[in-house]
Design a protein around this motif. Sequence first.
Motif, PDB file in Angstrom:
ATOM      1  N   SER A 102      12.547   9.104  -0.180  1.00 52.56           N
ATOM      2  CA  SER A 102      12.036  10.369  -0.230  1.00 52.56           C
ATOM      3  C   SER A 102      10.723  10.379  -0.243  1.00 52.56           C
ATOM      4  N   HIS A 103      10.057   9.526  -1.301  1.00 55.08           N
ATOM      5  CA  HIS A 103       8.532   9.304  -1.426  1.00 55.08           C
ATOM      6  C   HIS A 103       7.852   9.146  -0.106  1.00 55.08           C
ATOM      7  N   TYR A 104       8.331   8.238   0.726  1.00 53.66           N
ATOM      8  CA  TYR A 104       7.803   7.895   2.058  1.00 53.66           C
ATOM      9  C   TYR A 104       7.969   9.023   3.037  1.00 53.66           C
ATOM     10  N   LYS A 105       8.994   9.809   3.082  1.00 54.74           N
ATOM     11  CA  LYS A 105       9.181  11.082   3.689  1.00 54.74           C
ATOM     12  C   LYS A 105       7.961  12.035   3.478  1.00 54.74           C
ATOM     13  N   PHE A 122       0.786  -1.060   0.037  1.00 55.90           N
ATOM     14  CA  PHE A 122       0.026  -0.202  -0.032  1.00 55.90           C
ATOM     15  C   PHE A 122       0.563   1.269  -0.131  1.00 55.90           C
ATOM     16  N   LYS A 123       0.262   2.360  -0.041  1.00 56.99           N
ATOM     17  CA  LYS A 123       0.779   3.796  -0.346  1.00 56.99           C
ATOM     18  C   LYS A 123       1.733   3.974   0.949  1.00 56.99           C
ATOM     19  N   ASP A 124       1.354   3.563   2.120  1.00 56.70           N
ATOM     20  CA  ASP A 124       1.978   4.025   3.464  1.00 56.70           C
ATOM     21  C   ASP A 124       3.345   3.116   3.427  1.00 56.70           C
ATOM     22  N   GLY A 125       3.868   2.193   2.604  1.00 56.32           N
ATOM     23  CA  GLY A 125       4.733   1.200   2.714  1.00 56.32           C
ATOM     24  C   GLY A 125       4.347   0.022   3.379  1.00 56.32           C
ATOM     25  N   SER A 126       3.280  -0.270   3.944  1.00 50.97           N
ATOM     26  CA  SER A 126       3.062  -1.518   4.675  1.00 50.97           C
ATOM     27  C   SER A 126       2.708  -2.757   3.494  1.00 50.97           C
TER      28      SER A 126
END
Length: 241
Positions: free
Chosen positions: A190-193, A137-141
């Motif tokens: 960088s994307h997750y930050k 998912f978008k949040d990295g999970s």
Amino acid sequence: MRTVYKTTVIKHIWSLRGTLIGIFVLFFGYCYGESIEKDNIDIEAFITVGSLMLIPVLAPVVFLHISYYLKNFGFKLIIDESQNIFVMSEDGQEHFYNFSDLILVEQHLSIYYKNKIDHSNRNILPWTPYGYLLIKFKDGSRFYVTSLMIDVLNPPIDITDKCFRFFPYMKSIEFSKSRVFIDDYENRISHYKLTFKDHSNQELNEKIINRKTYDKAAVEAARRILSARSTVIKKNSLCEY
């Protein structure tokens, strides 16, 4: 409509069908040997040779089955089509995601199923029924949904990538169709930050504590944001002093 997917006895049996057939053949051979003259066949030798032949074949199945079961133990995938959400339930904790939050669904299958694409004559192996989905998912999970929970050949989620492998053990990295990294590690950080910039410290710490559930880049991004915030707090404290 709300559909719940979890490990079931039927899925266990279906995944183990190759192993069960092998054990049945060995058992049938033993019973047959006992029913005829012992002078014609050495039962102990038959069992020994049969076991030695089965062990190298069945060991990979046992490895896959146990690793899949441990990964999905206490895990549920809930798809609520009426609200367009996924619910990932792990050990009683539920994580909610909108359908639009889904960015990757990799389908990992035994290479036998590639026959339908390239029309080769690969043989079925005892571990052919095993496979899994890697969902991100978008949040990295990230979550693993194995063949002990769903029909991986006809999954309830649209597939973005397919990976055919000789031995479909669970990998901790993502592959594109050419089986290379999807993007650069630092770019992902960088994307997750940017994604996590408004998250609370508690939310960021949750990602670090449960790092096995998240992408490594997402965990690193959370660490960097917390570190930066800590530095700002220290500077402000010095100014006040």
